[in-house]
Structures are given as structure tokens and as C-alpha cells.
Design a protein around this motif. Sequence first.
Motif, PDB file in Angstrom:
ATOM      1  N   GLY A 301     -28.848  -4.357  43.565  1.00 36.27           N
ATOM      2  CA  GLY A 301     -27.561  -4.832  44.050  1.00 36.27           C
ATOM      3  C   GLY A 301     -27.698  -6.097  44.872  1.00 36.27           C
ATOM      4  O   GLY A 301     -28.792  -6.513  45.256  1.00 36.27           O
ATOM      5  N   ILE A 302     -26.552  -6.703  45.129  1.00 33.83           N
ATOM      6  CA  ILE A 302     -26.473  -7.948  45.888  1.00 33.83           C
ATOM      7  C   ILE A 302     -25.416  -7.748  46.958  1.00 33.83           C
ATOM      8  O   ILE A 302     -24.283  -7.359  46.660  1.00 33.83           O
ATOM      9  CB  ILE A 302     -26.054  -9.118  44.974  1.00 33.83           C
ATOM     10  CG1 ILE A 302     -26.976  -9.221  43.760  1.00 33.83           C
ATOM     11  CG2 ILE A 302     -26.014 -10.428  45.742  1.00 33.83           C
ATOM     12  CD1 ILE A 302     -26.310  -9.828  42.551  1.00 33.83           C
ATOM     13  N   SER A 303     -25.781  -7.992  48.200  1.00 29.78           N
ATOM     14  CA  SER A 303     -24.789  -7.834  49.263  1.00 29.78           C
ATOM     15  C   SER A 303     -24.887  -9.002  50.235  1.00 29.78           C
ATOM     16  O   SER A 303     -25.932  -9.656  50.346  1.00 29.78           O
ATOM     17  CB  SER A 303     -24.975  -6.507  50.004  1.00 29.78           C
ATOM     18  OG  SER A 303     -26.231  -6.444  50.627  1.00 29.78           O
ATOM     19  N   CYS A 304     -23.793  -9.239  50.919  1.00 24.86           N
ATOM     20  CA  CYS A 304     -23.759 -10.357  51.864  1.00 24.86           C
ATOM     21  C   CYS A 304     -22.964  -9.944  53.089  1.00 24.86           C
ATOM     22  O   CYS A 304     -21.872  -9.382  52.966  1.00 24.86           O
ATOM     23  CB  CYS A 304     -23.124 -11.582  51.203  1.00 24.86           C
ATOM     24  SG  CYS A 304     -23.315 -13.096  52.172  1.00 24.86           S
ATOM     25  N   ASP A 305     -23.536 -10.178  54.233  1.00 21.49           N
ATOM     26  CA  ASP A 305     -22.847  -9.887  55.486  1.00 21.49           C
ATOM     27  C   ASP A 305     -22.722 -11.185  56.281  1.00 21.49           C
ATOM     28  O   ASP A 305     -23.561 -12.090  56.148  1.00 21.49           O
ATOM     29  CB  ASP A 305     -23.621  -8.836  56.287  1.00 21.49           C
ATOM     30  CG  ASP A 305     -22.715  -8.045  57.220  1.00 21.49           C
ATOM     31  OD1 ASP A 305     -21.502  -8.340  57.252  1.00 21.49           O
ATOM     32  OD2 ASP A 305     -23.214  -7.141  57.905  1.00 21.49           O
ATOM     33  N   LYS A 306     -21.696 -11.244  57.095  1.00 24.48           N
ATOM     34  CA  LYS A 306     -21.376 -12.498  57.769  1.00 24.48           C
ATOM     35  C   LYS A 306     -21.525 -12.365  59.277  1.00 24.48           C
ATOM     36  O   LYS A 306     -21.817 -11.305  59.798  1.00 24.48           O
ATOM     37  CB  LYS A 306     -19.957 -12.928  57.389  1.00 24.48           C
ATOM     38  CG  LYS A 306     -19.771 -13.086  55.879  1.00 24.48           C
ATOM     39  CD  LYS A 306     -18.324 -13.350  55.496  1.00 24.48           C
ATOM     40  CE  LYS A 306     -18.170 -13.428  53.981  1.00 24.48           C
ATOM     41  NZ  LYS A 306     -16.774 -13.667  53.563  1.00 24.48           N
ATOM     42  N   ILE A 386     -25.873 -13.760  55.799  1.00 24.74           N
ATOM     43  CA  ILE A 386     -27.138 -13.234  55.291  1.00 24.74           C
ATOM     44  C   ILE A 386     -26.871 -12.561  53.949  1.00 24.74           C
ATOM     45  O   ILE A 386     -26.101 -11.601  53.866  1.00 24.74           O
ATOM     46  CB  ILE A 386     -27.763 -12.221  56.269  1.00 24.74           C
ATOM     47  CG1 ILE A 386     -28.120 -12.900  57.583  1.00 24.74           C
ATOM     48  CG2 ILE A 386     -28.991 -11.551  55.653  1.00 24.74           C
ATOM     49  CD1 ILE A 386     -29.185 -13.959  57.469  1.00 24.74           C
ATOM     50  N   LEU A 387     -27.505 -13.087  52.912  1.00 21.75           N
ATOM     51  CA  LEU A 387     -27.358 -12.545  51.569  1.00 21.75           C
ATOM     52  C   LEU A 387     -28.638 -11.796  51.211  1.00 21.75           C
ATOM     53  O   LEU A 387     -29.741 -12.334  51.350  1.00 21.75           O
ATOM     54  CB  LEU A 387     -27.087 -13.677  50.581  1.00 21.75           C
ATOM     55  CG  LEU A 387     -26.741 -13.263  49.148  1.00 21.75           C
ATOM     56  CD1 LEU A 387     -25.737 -14.245  48.556  1.00 21.75           C
ATOM     57  CD2 LEU A 387     -27.978 -13.213  48.267  1.00 21.75           C
ATOM     58  N   MET A 388     -28.494 -10.558  50.759  1.00 21.51           N
ATOM     59  CA  MET A 388     -29.641  -9.728  50.406  1.00 21.51           C
ATOM     60  C   MET A 388     -29.618  -9.455  48.907  1.00 21.51           C
ATOM     61  O   MET A 388     -28.601  -9.013  48.365  1.00 21.51           O
ATOM     62  CB  MET A 388     -29.605  -8.403  51.160  1.00 21.51           C
ATOM     63  CG  MET A 388     -29.569  -8.521  52.671  1.00 21.51           C
ATOM     64  SD  MET A 388     -31.105  -9.106  53.387  1.00 21.51           S
ATOM     65  CE  MET A 388     -32.164  -7.697  53.096  1.00 21.51           C
ATOM     66  N   VAL A 389     -30.728  -9.727  48.250  1.00 20.23           N
ATOM     67  CA  VAL A 389     -30.926  -9.335  46.853  1.00 20.23           C
ATOM     68  C   VAL A 389     -31.967  -8.221  46.883  1.00 20.23           C
ATOM     69  O   VAL A 389     -33.092  -8.429  47.346  1.00 20.23           O
ATOM     70  CB  VAL A 389     -31.401 -10.515  45.991  1.00 20.23           C
ATOM     71  CG1 VAL A 389     -31.589 -10.081  44.541  1.00 20.23           C
ATOM     72  CG2 VAL A 389     -30.407 -11.664  46.082  1.00 20.23           C
ATOM     73  N   VAL A 390     -31.585  -7.041  46.415  1.00 22.00           N
ATOM     74  CA  VAL A 390     -32.388  -5.836  46.650  1.00 22.00           C
ATOM     75  C   VAL A 390     -32.803  -5.211  45.326  1.00 22.00           C
ATOM     76  O   VAL A 390     -31.980  -5.068  44.406  1.00 22.00           O
ATOM     77  CB  VAL A 390     -31.584  -4.806  47.479  1.00 22.00           C
ATOM     78  CG1 VAL A 390     -32.385  -3.520  47.672  1.00 22.00           C
ATOM     79  CG2 VAL A 390     -31.191  -5.402  48.826  1.00 22.00           C
ATOM     80  N   GLY A 391     -34.068  -4.838  45.229  1.00 23.75           N
ATOM     81  CA  GLY A 391     -34.543  -4.154  44.036  1.00 23.75           C
ATOM     82  C   GLY A 391     -35.994  -3.735  44.151  1.00 23.75           C
ATOM     83  O   GLY A 391     -36.849  -4.545  44.540  1.00 23.75           O
ATOM     84  N   GLU A 392     -36.265  -2.477  43.858  1.00 20.78           N
ATOM     85  CA  GLU A 392     -37.628  -1.965  43.935  1.00 20.78           C
ATOM     86  C   GLU A 392     -38.580  -2.684  42.987  1.00 20.78           C
ATOM     87  O   GLU A 392     -39.769  -2.781  43.241  1.00 20.78           O
ATOM     88  CB  GLU A 392     -37.635  -0.468  43.586  1.00 20.78           C
ATOM     89  CG  GLU A 392     -36.955   0.433  44.601  1.00 20.78           C
ATOM     90  CD  GLU A 392     -37.877   0.825  45.733  1.00 20.78           C
ATOM     91  OE1 GLU A 392     -39.014   0.330  45.773  1.00 20.78           O
ATOM     92  OE2 GLU A 392     -37.446   1.633  46.581  1.00 20.78           O
ATOM     93  N   GLY A 393     -38.053  -3.203  41.871  1.00 26.03           N
ATOM     94  CA  GLY A 393     -38.940  -3.748  40.845  1.00 26.03           C
ATOM     95  C   GLY A 393     -39.103  -5.250  40.865  1.00 26.03           C
ATOM     96  O   GLY A 393     -39.759  -5.805  39.976  1.00 26.03           O
ATOM     97  N   MET A 394     -38.546  -5.935  41.865  1.00 26.19           N
ATOM     98  CA  MET A 394     -38.558  -7.400  41.828  1.00 26.19           C
ATOM     99  C   MET A 394     -39.974  -7.971  41.847  1.00 26.19           C
ATOM    100  O   MET A 394     -40.249  -8.977  41.200  1.00 26.19           O
ATOM    101  CB  MET A 394     -37.752  -7.959  42.993  1.00 26.19           C
ATOM    102  CG  MET A 394     -36.251  -7.752  42.856  1.00 26.19           C
ATOM    103  SD  MET A 394     -35.287  -8.727  44.024  1.00 26.19           S
ATOM    104  CE  MET A 394     -35.903  -8.113  45.591  1.00 26.19           C
TER     105      MET A 394
END
Length: 452
Positions: A301-306, A386-394
Motif C-alpha cells: 500500500g501507499i499512504s501519506c500523512d501531512k 511524509i509518503l510511505m511506500v510499504v511492502g514486505e517484498g520490495m
Amino acid sequence: MKVVKFGGSSVANAQQINKVLDIFNSDKERRIMIVSAPGKRHPEDTKTTDLILQLYEKVIEPSDYQQQFERVIERYADIINHLKMKTSLLEDFTRTLHQYIQEFKQHHPRLLDALLSCGEDFNAQLIAAYNTSCGVPTRYISPMEAGIRVTDQPHNAQILETAYAQLFKLRDYEEKLIIPGFFGISEQNHIVTFPRGVSDITGAIVARGVEADLYENFTDVSGIYRANPAVVHAPEIIDEITYGEMRELSYAGFSVFHDEALQPLYKHRIPVVIKNTNCPEDPGTRIVHDRDIDTRTVVSGISCDKHFTVLHIKKYLMNRQVGFARKILGILEDYDISFDHMPSGIDSVSIIMRSDQIKHCENEVLTTIRNQCDVDELSIDHDLAILMVVGEGMHRIVGTANQITTALAQANINLKMINQGASELSMMFGLDLEDSDKAVQVIYDQVYVHEI
């Protein structure tokens, strides 16, 4: 055994409560239900918790709070009347509110916790009584009776490890059980609410305590989206995600499931499924310890917090000065500031924190750092996203980071910083606030439309 939790929108009115009980009663393995306070019945409505906050404010002003008191009671009266229940419960609710106001009106933190607990507590009593009247033996269990013993700091309850042995005894009941979420009881017998006002934490604690096979968290969406649907049109729903991935996404803005609710579960590997009360047949999103990874699900997933602030510190030969970082962090500790990220180089370090952490003491912090740390350069930037790109397999797929940064560059989005955690579970990008939504869309298109 399954522990089931229903959020505020799921128990907002009589119609929703009937849906909830259909789900609860349809599976004999669903033995324990955690409920929230009634949420909004329509977009212009007010949550019960907010009505109670308004009552609290009237009480402490002090001013006439009778009208606000009646608004709280009316929320439950509306549900009781539509369910055609006896109104004797309303007398109990009224008596309890009056008792808390009289007992704690001079002790505001205790008053707030006591009043806020009523939102969930009244709803649990109401739903248990209604389910029993429909022919399903159901018992209301208070947090005291359940054994949800917590620390004694108002608004910041933390479960005591000794509570879990008592919670295991909930398995012995033959009836279905309904427990209010959001609060526990301290060893001093005070009502203490969990932080941030969620019942997810209670559900997770009970699931661990009874050693449940599954914790089902019902809400108003059919799972967790890969990106914010308010930013990306019709994003995919995640089929399966790990505890670690969920923690990273929750931190950066995913609000479907409270990140602190994972803590009681992950060590005992109790799986969670996020499901939709209005579409219970949808499979939802499973949160598990490990998951299978293929090229299509490298990025979960991709999430962004401000609203972050970053301190930039430069000092020549910083890497050779023993204790430099400790001095900086000690100053932040003195001002009760925690940090979120700290990317660094040999002569520089950036410290990223939530803006509300430093806004009340920014000048004092900067002055103290200059006086005590002999820095060469010191600056501060606000309005960072702050933008987070999250993934166990990256880390297993060559070129993942390159494809993401290239997509951002092609969209003319300037990156202020990049950081990858030691676990290689996520990549963090700092960018200007005005670029945040565009960045989420660009990366989503790159990852899921074009595919890595």
C-alpha cells in the motif's frame, strides 16, 4: 473462537444493530463482541462520543448542562424505541451519568474518562439486553468483570500484563458475551480510557486474552484500500497484509484499523480480518504474520500523512563527535518531543516530527540546540508531507525504488528526503504538502496500473 468488534457506524441506530446481531448470531464461533458508541446516522449527524464531550464541557464551565445531558440520553432512547425495548435501561443510564457528574465534577480528567466510557458502556448493555430478548442468551460483561485492568493515567490506559490471565476465563461462559470497548479499570478502580478513542484496542486485548483463533473487526468498508480512496479513484482492496506492513501504513494515515491494536496480537500471531458490516459476505482484508508475495503484491500500500516538521542540523565532522546525537535527542526529550524519522549523513542529520509536537516551543528548542551543540547550520521546515511506500517484498525485486523515484521525477515532484528503514519494509519520502496527493496517485499508477 472468534472475537468480533463493531465500530460506531455499525451500531449507530436500530437498523444497524439488527445487522450486527445477525452477523454475531450467524456463527457459533463468534462468542464475544466488542462494541463502540453509536456513530453518525447520517453525514450531518453528531457522534455520541462528541455529544458526551459537549456535555463534559458544559459541566466544567460550569453552566446549565441539562439540555446537553438530554441529547445524550435521546440517542439511546431513539435506538430503544425503534427496537421496541423497555425503557428501564434509560433510567439506569440517566442515573449513571448523574452519578459520574456528581462524583467527579471537581476532578476533570476523571470526569472526562468516566463520561466518555458511557458511550460504549450504555451501547453494550442495550445490545446485550436486546439480543437476549430476541431469544439468544447474551450477557453484558463490564471491563471490571472481564478483568480489563489498566494503568491509571487518565486518557492513556495501557493494559496490565496480569490482566490476560483473568481475560482467559471469559472462555468459560456459555452465553454470548458483549463487552464495551475503549476503556478499562485501573487497580485503583478508576475508569481509564484508551488513547485516541478507539475500541480496536479493547478487541485486540480480549482476542489475545481468550486466545482467539480470529479477531474480526467490522467497519463500514470492505477491507483496507491500497491507497486513500479520497485521493485515488477506486483503489484495490488489499487481500492480505502483514502486521508490520499494517503498522507502517497506519502510522502514515491509514485509519481503518488502529495501529496500537496490533500490539497485543502480533506476538501471539492472532490473525485479524477487516470486514464490512453492510456487506458481511465480502472477504475483507486479512492481517497476518506472514504472507505470500508475488510481483503483483510487492507493494502492499501507499499512504501519506501531512503536517510534519523537520529540523536540519549540519556540523563538520559530526560523525567523529561522540554523543552528538544524544545531545540533540536529550534536548528534544527535555521539551517532551518525540521524533518519527532521523535520516542522516556524515555531517548532517534531519529530525522529522509531528508539527504539533514542536509548535508550542519551536524558538526555545532552536535556541537550546544552538547554545548547547555548537552546530554549523540549523534550520527548520514546516508543512512537510511524509509518503510511505510499504511492502514486505520490495527488497527482493531489483529496481523497485528506482521505478518509484523515476515516476515522481517525471511528475515534477521534488523529493526533500528519502529514507529506507533497516527492515527494508518501507520507503519514506519527504515532500511538499501541495505535492502529497499527486505523489500518491503517481506511485499508485506506477505500481498497480503499470505494475512493477
